[in-house]
Design a protein around this motif. Structure first.
Motif, PDB file in Angstrom:
ATOM      1  N   ASN A 184       0.993  -1.486   0.059  1.00  0.00           N
ATOM      2  CA  ASN A 184      -0.104   0.120  -0.109  1.00  0.00           C
ATOM      3  C   ASN A 184       0.778   1.406   0.024  1.00  0.00           C
ATOM      4  N   LYS A 185       0.089   2.442  -0.290  1.00  0.00           N
ATOM      5  CA  LYS A 185       0.924   3.740  -0.225  1.00  0.00           C
ATOM      6  C   LYS A 185       1.963   3.935  -1.445  1.00  0.00           C
ATOM      7  N   THR A 186       1.506   3.404  -2.732  1.00  0.00           N
ATOM      8  CA  THR A 186       2.417   3.680  -3.668  1.00  0.00           C
ATOM      9  C   THR A 186       2.417   5.110  -4.248  1.00  0.00           C
ATOM     10  N   GLY A 244       0.599  -3.950  -5.840  1.00  0.00           N
ATOM     11  CA  GLY A 244       0.830  -2.538  -5.249  1.00  0.00           C
ATOM     12  C   GLY A 244      -0.530  -1.619  -5.460  1.00  0.00           C
ATOM     13  N   VAL A 245      -0.734  -1.041  -4.437  1.00  0.00           N
ATOM     14  CA  VAL A 245      -2.148  -0.121  -4.252  1.00  0.00           C
ATOM     15  C   VAL A 245      -1.649   1.168  -3.650  1.00  0.00           C
ATOM     16  N   SER A 246      -2.607   2.306  -4.086  1.00  0.00           N
ATOM     17  CA  SER A 246      -2.709   3.293  -2.931  1.00  0.00           C
ATOM     18  C   SER A 246      -4.064   3.471  -2.459  1.00  0.00           C
ATOM     19  N   ARG A 254      -7.475  -2.473 -10.058  1.00  0.00           N
ATOM     20  CA  ARG A 254      -7.651  -3.428 -10.790  1.00  0.00           C
ATOM     21  C   ARG A 254      -6.939  -4.793 -10.617  1.00  0.00           C
ATOM     22  N   ALA A 255      -5.644  -4.469 -10.322  1.00  0.00           N
ATOM     23  CA  ALA A 255      -4.704  -5.483 -10.023  1.00  0.00           C
ATOM     24  C   ALA A 255      -4.915  -6.184  -8.674  1.00  0.00           C
ATOM     25  N   PHE A 256      -5.383  -5.494  -7.853  1.00  0.00           N
ATOM     26  CA  PHE A 256      -6.227  -5.826  -6.507  1.00  0.00           C
ATOM     27  C   PHE A 256      -7.306  -6.957  -6.727  1.00  0.00           C
TER      28      PHE A 256
END
Ligand code: GDP
Ligand code: MG
Length: 271
Positions: A184-186, A244-246, A254-256
């Motif tokens: 998280n927090k990318t 990776g997400v923010s 989408r990736a999540f």
């Protein structure tokens, strides 16, 4: 874990995503982000909040532990500190969890996702009987996956990264559920370094050596331990997905959700 007869009859089953991570990694903010993302796709999730001590909740939960137990009252009544109060509140809630699961099951056909937020301090959920009981109860009723949230900007030091991955590894082997590592927090720190360290142990060892040179105090023993650990973790890395997400900006949704879908299929074949 039993596969419930529903799926055999072709009934739709949601996937449960349990968000676990160190305090401040962004579990609650990610829950809010997932909630608003799913609302925008017209598939609102069913949400459980298991954190008795959250003061500001940026989303509204369908089931909120705070409606059942007041951890501050529990602290007073049992003469406990904050952590004892939170743990005892979770224990009290767990005694009613069969009812909670009943509510979730009633709604199971109408939702695609059930999201579960856990207490800020990770060990209250991961190293307590209640955490295990709740996790096992959910996972024996519905397809369930674990999303392990990592505070990416705070895990760029090789030794910290390794500690975080070892912790994640212990949760994978404890729950034996399909696992997603969510960097998280990318928006603050891209997660490419982490993916590189997971895929290439030589790159990790090189980073470890660099950090030892920079902080000349770092002991050779620590480095050699971390260097060996990354080989141990190879098997673990092969058993999970990493995205990776923010939670702040919504990057990586989408990736999540692709990872959740893949993890769900793993649940359906293996559990
Ligand atoms: P929790 O303890 O895991 O539930 O963490 P919170 O969701 O309460 O977040 C902890 C802090 O990190 C808060 O100040 C959030 O605003 C911040 N935060 C969470 N996600 C992100 C993110 O994706 N980017 C940035 N920059 N900050 C974030
Ligand atoms: Mg939280």
């Amino acid at each position: 874990v039993t596969q419930d007869a529903g799926s055999a009859e072709g009934k739709k089953q949601p996937v449960v995503v349990i968000c676990i991570g160190m305090a401040g990694s962004g579990k609650t903010t990610l829950m809010q982000r997932l909630n608003s993302h799913l609302h925008s796709k017209n598939t609102p999730p069913y949400i459980l909040n298991l954190d008795p001590a959250v003061s500001h909740m940026p989303y509204s939960a369908n089931i909120d532990i705070r409606d059942t137990v007041d951890y501050k009252e529990v602290m007073k009544q049992y003469n406990l500190g904050p952590n004892g109060g939170i743990l005892t509140a979770l224990n009290l809630f767990t005694t009613k969890f069969d009812q909670v699961l009943g509510y979730v099951e009633k709604r199971a056909e109408d939702v695609d996702y059930v999201l579960v937020d856990t207490p800020g301090q990770i060990e209250i959920f991961t190293w307590s009987a209640s955490g295990s009981i709740i996790t096992d109860a959910i996972a024996s009723s519905l397809p369930t996956v674990v999303a392990y949230i990592v505070d990416t900007p705070r895990t760029t030091a090789p030794a910290t990264f390794m500690s975080n991955m070892l912790y994640a590894c212990s949760i994978l082997y404890k729950t034996r559920l399909p696992f997603i590592i969510v960097f998280n927090k990318t928006d603050v720190q891209p997660h490419d370094f982490a993916l590189e360290w997971m895929q290439d142990f030589e790159a990790y060892q090189a980073a470890l050596n660099d950090s030892a040179r920079n902080e000349s105090g770092e002991s050779g023993y620590m480095n050699s331990l971390m260097g060996s650990m990354c080989l141990v973790l190879e098997e673990f890395y092969n058993n999970l997905r990493a995205v990776g997400v923010s939670a702040m900006t919504g990057e990586g949704m989408r990736a999540f959700f692709d990872a959740v879908e893949e993890a769900r299929r793993e649940y359906e074949t293996d559990y």
